[in-house]
Design a protein around this motif. Structure first.
Motif, PDB file in Angstrom:
ATOM      1  N   CYS A 129       0.860  -1.185   0.000  1.00 55.02           N
ATOM      2  CA  CYS A 129       0.000   0.000   0.000  1.00 55.02           C
ATOM      3  C   CYS A 129       0.891   1.227   0.000  1.00 55.02           C
ATOM      4  O   CYS A 129       1.756   1.374   0.873  1.00 55.02           O
ATOM      5  N   LEU A 161       0.711   5.364  -0.020  1.00 55.18           N
ATOM      6  CA  LEU A 161      -0.108   6.552   0.187  1.00 55.18           C
ATOM      7  C   LEU A 161       0.711   7.776  -0.173  1.00 55.18           C
ATOM      8  O   LEU A 161       1.850   7.921   0.281  1.00 55.18           O
ATOM      9  N   PHE A 215      -4.960  12.454  -1.463  1.00 56.07           N
ATOM     10  CA  PHE A 215      -5.208  11.129  -0.887  1.00 56.07           C
ATOM     11  C   PHE A 215      -5.043  10.051  -1.959  1.00 56.07           C
ATOM     12  O   PHE A 215      -5.843   9.131  -2.081  1.00 56.07           O
ATOM     13  N   CYS A 243      -3.455   6.798  -3.794  1.00 56.39           N
ATOM     14  CA  CYS A 243      -3.093   5.503  -3.221  1.00 56.39           C
ATOM     15  C   CYS A 243      -2.908   4.456  -4.313  1.00 56.39           C
ATOM     16  O   CYS A 243      -3.686   4.397  -5.266  1.00 56.39           O
ATOM     17  N   GLY A 248      -6.873   3.641   3.928  1.00 55.32           N
ATOM     18  CA  GLY A 248      -6.010   4.448   4.772  1.00 55.32           C
ATOM     19  C   GLY A 248      -5.249   3.635   5.792  1.00 55.32           C
ATOM     20  O   GLY A 248      -4.991   2.448   5.588  1.00 55.32           O
ATOM     21  N   TYR A 249      -4.895   4.287   6.898  1.00 53.48           N
ATOM     22  CA  TYR A 249      -4.008   3.669   7.878  1.00 53.48           C
ATOM     23  C   TYR A 249      -4.453   3.916   9.307  1.00 53.48           C
ATOM     24  O   TYR A 249      -5.160   4.880   9.605  1.00 53.48           O
ATOM     25  N   ASN A 278      -9.264   7.943   3.371  1.00 53.62           N
ATOM     26  CA  ASN A 278      -9.804   8.738   2.274  1.00 53.62           C
ATOM     27  C   ASN A 278     -11.184   8.232   1.873  1.00 53.62           C
ATOM     28  O   ASN A 278     -11.721   7.292   2.460  1.00 53.62           O
TER      29      ASN A 278
END
Length: 430
Positions: free
Chosen positions: A28, A30, A213, A215, A367-368, A378
């Protein structure tokens, strides 16, 4: 896990890191693309290789199980996504639609390696940061970029224009009857037997439409290539932040044209009404997680300018009640109100009825969760979903319908929002 900081050529190292991570089943990335506000925390971050993960099918209590998984990994990074269709579980709705692109309903993983880009340095967190650094540095960047050629990908609309206008009219009839005040009607675009290099396509999408945002998410043979401008929900210490977007206008060809378009957007009654209604919905959603009297929706209707569009963005915040967990706070606001309409449950039911396909990850969140207790998610819009094994590519666009919305203009706005993706894919729209 150990940490080490290295000085690098950030642009080159980032490109090498993205190619290096393709060997893993999970990664992932970002990317904020240089956008920053007072809640900004991460310039760019790459998470690679799951040491533990949780995935849900959306049938049982997915959020409760995620809560347990998060409790096990409180001091670790966790990255993943929530499918929009989890909203059926949250609101106890019965889904009627099927979907061709079958990602998990919810997926989060704890990475073996975190590469965090901070200014002119990278911070690597891993069992052996020096080894990871050397592996990335030695990664070769292919000289031949494998991008689709014009006409290779033929994109089809799930809705014909006639179908869209029919669904639009039905939605407005529900508004006239008082069933809803506003609804976000979406339509799917898709291609079969599509062959793309996901990373190259993501890099092109991010160059055409750099967003705060952005990704790149890989889960085995499934990919999300995301250019989202919208924050769904974030937490900074005990502050919850949501920044819904409603109101879109194209960029002008000159600075004066841009100035005139911004002025028109700021004074457009329809766009303002859409934004204000969703702000009210988000404020009500946050109240379920807030310490009494702390919900603040005073910062409304700020114009944010991106490479292709201007958008009206509002900021709603609250202090999270100590009795509410982070996962519960997300569940209390999910899915994003900007992607449903108001009232939320009625709007979701009507979207299920008229849209023709399940949204899947589109309109969900990526997201995280960070080790310090903060999180950031996001809204998955302006995004390509790709299943390499099936060769199926999909993306959605949508727009808000109110009583005074005009069908032709809303349809054209959907096509405007699709333009960056079609350009990225060099695709022909049937």
């Amino acid at each position: 896990m150990a940490k080490a900081i290295f000085e690098v050529d950030v642009v080159l190292f980032k490109k090498k890191a993205l190619h290096w991570c393709q060997q893993f089943s999970e990664c992932c990335f970002l990317e904020s693309n240089g956008y920053a506000d007072e809640y900004h925390k991460i310039d760019a971050l790459l998470a690679v290789q799951a040491v533990d993960c949780y995935r849900a099918d959306g049938v049982n209590d997915s959020f409760l199980a995620l809560e347990d998984f998060r409790t096990k990994h409180t001091l670790s990074w966790m990255l993943g996504f929530f499918s929009y269709d989890l909203g059926n579980e949250v609101e106890q709705l019965s889904p009627r639609l099927n979907g061709e692109m079958v990602f998990p309903a919810l997926y989060f993983f704890v990475p073996a390696t975190i590469v965090r880009f901070i200014g002119a340095t990278v911070e690597i967190e891993s069992e052996n940061p020096e080894y990871i650094f050397q592996c990335i540095i030695s990664t070769a960047i292919p000289t031949q970029v494998d991008l689709p050629k014009r006409g290779d990908i033929r994109v089809q609309k799930l809705f014909s224009k006639r179908d869209y206008l029919h669904a639009f009219e039905n939605m407005q009839q529900h508004i006239r009857r008082g069933d809803i005040y506003e609804v976000n009607l979406c339509q799917e675009f898709y291609a079969e037997s599509a062959v793309i290099d996901p990373l190259s396509v993501y890099e092109k999408l991010n160059s055409i439409s750099p967003m705060p945002f952005s990704c790149f998410f890989k889960l085995n043979d499934q990919y999300v290539l995301c250019a989202s401008p919208e924050r769904f929900l974030a937490k900074r210490k005990d502050l919850l932040i949501s920044q819904p977007i409603k109101g879109t206008a194209p960029r002008g060809k000159t600075p004066q044209e841009d100035h005139d378009i911004i002025n028109a957007l700021q004074q457009n009654p329809k766009e303002i009404a859409e934004n204000v209604m969703i702000v009210d919905l988000v404020r009500n959603d946050l109240t379920r997680s807030a310490k009494a009297g702390t919900v603040d929706a005073s910062r409304k209707l700020a114009v944010h300018t991106f490479q292709q569009v201007h958008q009206l963005i509002s900021t709603v915040t609250c202090t999270k009640a100590t009795t509410v967990s982070d996962v519960q706070a997300i569940k209390n606001t999910f899915p994003a109100g900007s992607m449903t309409g108001a009232p939320k449950i009625s709007a979701m039911q009507l979207c299920e009825k008229y849209e023709g396909s399940r949204r899947g990850i589109y309109a969900g969140a990526i997201g995280y969760f960070a080790p310090d207790g903060d999180f950031d998610l996001n809204v998955v819009i302006r995004s390509i979903l790709y299943d390499m094994k099936k060769g199926r590519l999909s993306f959605h666009t949508g727009g808000a319908i109110t009583l005074h919305a005009e069908a032709e203009k809303e349809y054209e706005e959907c096509l405007l929002k699709a333009s960056a993706i079609l350009t990225t894919l060099s695709a022909h729209l049937d």
